[in-house]
Design a protein around this motif. Structure first.
Motif, PDB file in Angstrom:
ATOM      1  N   ILE A  58     -36.821 -24.304 -46.732  1.00  0.00           N
ATOM      2  CA  ILE A  58     -37.265 -25.662 -46.404  1.00  0.00           C
ATOM      3  C   ILE A  58     -36.465 -26.677 -47.202  1.00  0.00           C
ATOM      4  O   ILE A  58     -36.032 -27.706 -46.675  1.00  0.00           O
ATOM      5  CB  ILE A  58     -38.779 -25.804 -46.664  1.00  0.00           C
ATOM      6  CG1 ILE A  58     -39.565 -24.954 -45.672  1.00  0.00           C
ATOM      7  CG2 ILE A  58     -39.219 -27.258 -46.588  1.00  0.00           C
ATOM      8  CD1 ILE A  58     -41.033 -24.866 -45.967  1.00  0.00           C
ATOM      9  N   PHE A  59     -36.230 -26.385 -48.478  1.00  0.00           N
ATOM     10  CA  PHE A  59     -35.467 -27.292 -49.319  1.00  0.00           C
ATOM     11  C   PHE A  59     -34.041 -27.444 -48.798  1.00  0.00           C
ATOM     12  O   PHE A  59     -33.509 -28.556 -48.729  1.00  0.00           O
ATOM     13  CB  PHE A  59     -35.458 -26.779 -50.767  1.00  0.00           C
ATOM     14  CG  PHE A  59     -34.619 -27.613 -51.681  1.00  0.00           C
ATOM     15  CD1 PHE A  59     -35.063 -28.860 -52.100  1.00  0.00           C
ATOM     16  CD2 PHE A  59     -33.387 -27.162 -52.121  1.00  0.00           C
ATOM     17  CE1 PHE A  59     -34.289 -29.631 -52.939  1.00  0.00           C
ATOM     18  CE2 PHE A  59     -32.611 -27.926 -52.963  1.00  0.00           C
ATOM     19  CZ  PHE A  59     -33.066 -29.166 -53.371  1.00  0.00           C
ATOM     20  N   LEU A  60     -33.401 -26.331 -48.418  1.00  0.00           N
ATOM     21  CA  LEU A  60     -32.037 -26.405 -47.897  1.00  0.00           C
ATOM     22  C   LEU A  60     -31.984 -27.166 -46.582  1.00  0.00           C
ATOM     23  O   LEU A  60     -31.045 -27.927 -46.321  1.00  0.00           O
ATOM     24  CB  LEU A  60     -31.463 -24.991 -47.721  1.00  0.00           C
ATOM     25  CG  LEU A  60     -31.128 -24.249 -49.007  1.00  0.00           C
ATOM     26  CD1 LEU A  60     -30.691 -22.834 -48.693  1.00  0.00           C
ATOM     27  CD2 LEU A  60     -30.043 -24.977 -49.767  1.00  0.00           C
ATOM     28  N   HIS A  61     -32.984 -26.980 -45.745  1.00  0.00           N
ATOM     29  CA  HIS A  61     -33.034 -27.692 -44.473  1.00  0.00           C
ATOM     30  C   HIS A  61     -33.160 -29.195 -44.708  1.00  0.00           C
ATOM     31  O   HIS A  61     -32.455 -30.000 -44.078  1.00  0.00           O
ATOM     32  CB  HIS A  61     -34.203 -27.189 -43.635  1.00  0.00           C
ATOM     33  CG  HIS A  61     -34.342 -27.883 -42.324  1.00  0.00           C
ATOM     34  ND1 HIS A  61     -33.447 -27.699 -41.298  1.00  0.00           N
ATOM     35  CD2 HIS A  61     -35.265 -28.774 -41.886  1.00  0.00           C
ATOM     36  CE1 HIS A  61     -33.813 -28.458 -40.278  1.00  0.00           C
ATOM     37  NE2 HIS A  61     -34.917 -29.122 -40.606  1.00  0.00           N
ATOM     38  N   LEU A  62     -34.047 -29.592 -45.627  1.00  0.00           N
ATOM     39  CA  LEU A  62     -34.207 -31.008 -45.920  1.00  0.00           C
ATOM     40  C   LEU A  62     -32.971 -31.579 -46.587  1.00  0.00           C
ATOM     41  O   LEU A  62     -32.592 -32.729 -46.338  1.00  0.00           O
ATOM     42  CB  LEU A  62     -35.434 -31.219 -46.813  1.00  0.00           C
ATOM     43  CG  LEU A  62     -36.779 -30.967 -46.162  1.00  0.00           C
ATOM     44  CD1 LEU A  62     -37.895 -31.090 -47.186  1.00  0.00           C
ATOM     45  CD2 LEU A  62     -37.006 -31.933 -45.018  1.00  0.00           C
ATOM     46  N   LEU A  63     -32.303 -30.788 -47.430  1.00  0.00           N
ATOM     47  CA  LEU A  63     -31.091 -31.244 -48.094  1.00  0.00           C
ATOM     48  C   LEU A  63     -29.996 -31.531 -47.084  1.00  0.00           C
ATOM     49  O   LEU A  63     -29.314 -32.559 -47.159  1.00  0.00           O
ATOM     50  CB  LEU A  63     -30.637 -30.189 -49.111  1.00  0.00           C
ATOM     51  CG  LEU A  63     -29.488 -30.571 -50.013  1.00  0.00           C
ATOM     52  CD1 LEU A  63     -29.931 -31.691 -50.950  1.00  0.00           C
ATOM     53  CD2 LEU A  63     -29.042 -29.373 -50.815  1.00  0.00           C
ATOM     54  N   CYS A  64     -29.841 -30.642 -46.109  1.00  0.00           N
ATOM     55  CA  CYS A  64     -28.832 -30.852 -45.071  1.00  0.00           C
ATOM     56  C   CYS A  64     -29.193 -32.043 -44.191  1.00  0.00           C
ATOM     57  O   CYS A  64     -28.307 -32.772 -43.733  1.00  0.00           O
ATOM     58  CB  CYS A  64     -28.676 -29.599 -44.217  1.00  0.00           C
ATOM     59  SG  CYS A  64     -27.946 -28.222 -45.099  1.00  0.00           S
ATOM     60  N   PHE A  65     -30.485 -32.246 -43.958  1.00  0.00           N
ATOM     61  CA  PHE A  65     -30.917 -33.342 -43.099  1.00  0.00           C
ATOM     62  C   PHE A  65     -30.658 -34.693 -43.757  1.00  0.00           C
ATOM     63  O   PHE A  65     -30.154 -35.625 -43.127  1.00  0.00           O
ATOM     64  CB  PHE A  65     -32.394 -33.189 -42.774  1.00  0.00           C
ATOM     65  CG  PHE A  65     -32.936 -34.280 -41.898  1.00  0.00           C
ATOM     66  CD1 PHE A  65     -32.605 -34.326 -40.556  1.00  0.00           C
ATOM     67  CD2 PHE A  65     -33.761 -35.259 -42.418  1.00  0.00           C
ATOM     68  CE1 PHE A  65     -33.096 -35.328 -39.743  1.00  0.00           C
ATOM     69  CE2 PHE A  65     -34.256 -36.262 -41.615  1.00  0.00           C
ATOM     70  CZ  PHE A  65     -33.920 -36.298 -40.272  1.00  0.00           C
ATOM     71  N   PHE A  66     -30.982 -34.806 -45.063  1.00  0.00           N
ATOM     72  CA  PHE A  66     -30.833 -36.083 -45.754  1.00  0.00           C
ATOM     73  C   PHE A  66     -29.447 -36.287 -46.344  1.00  0.00           C
ATOM     74  O   PHE A  66     -29.162 -37.352 -46.892  1.00  0.00           O
ATOM     75  CB  PHE A  66     -31.887 -36.208 -46.860  1.00  0.00           C
ATOM     76  CG  PHE A  66     -33.269 -36.442 -46.323  1.00  0.00           C
ATOM     77  CD1 PHE A  66     -33.574 -37.618 -45.678  1.00  0.00           C
ATOM     78  CD2 PHE A  66     -34.252 -35.482 -46.464  1.00  0.00           C
ATOM     79  CE1 PHE A  66     -34.843 -37.852 -45.175  1.00  0.00           C
ATOM     80  CE2 PHE A  66     -35.516 -35.695 -45.978  1.00  0.00           C
ATOM     81  CZ  PHE A  66     -35.813 -36.883 -45.325  1.00  0.00           C
ATOM     82  N   LYS A  67     -28.586 -35.282 -46.252  1.00  0.00           N
ATOM     83  CA  LYS A  67     -27.240 -35.403 -46.799  1.00  0.00           C
ATOM     84  C   LYS A  67     -26.467 -36.514 -46.099  1.00  0.00           C
ATOM     85  O   LYS A  67     -25.704 -37.247 -46.720  1.00  0.00           O
ATOM     86  CB  LYS A  67     -26.502 -34.070 -46.648  1.00  0.00           C
ATOM     87  CG  LYS A  67     -25.113 -34.058 -47.240  1.00  0.00           C
ATOM     88  CD  LYS A  67     -24.513 -32.671 -47.190  1.00  0.00           C
ATOM     89  CE  LYS A  67     -24.290 -32.283 -45.743  1.00  0.00           C
ATOM     90  NZ  LYS A  67     -23.571 -31.002 -45.631  1.00  0.00           N
TER      91      LYS A  67
END
Length: 74
Positions: A58-67
């Protein structure tokens, strides 16, 4: 052939509902002991592999989304 069967009452009337529970004294909850053996290993496995893996995904998904938003700000 029609036969009238007289059936008895099964659970009692609604006038009697909840009287026994209301009369019983309140008892405090007891502390639960830690599970041991196979159950404890099962909890350790879930804590170490299953939930931490889901949280990191979930953290990696959110990181890629907000990058994309952070790249354009600086």
């Amino acid at each position: 052939m029609c036969v009238n069967l007289i059936r008895g009452k099964v659970h009692g009337s609604m006038a009697c509902a909840g009287k026994v529970r209301g009369k019983t004294p309140k008892v405090a909850k007891q502390d639960k002991k830690q599970p041991c053996g196979r159950a404890h290993k099962h909890i350790q496995y879930n804590r170490h592999f299953v939930t931490s893996g889901i949280n990191s995904l979930i953290f990696l998904h959110l990181l890629c989304f907000f990058k994309h938003f952070f790249v354009h700000l600086f």
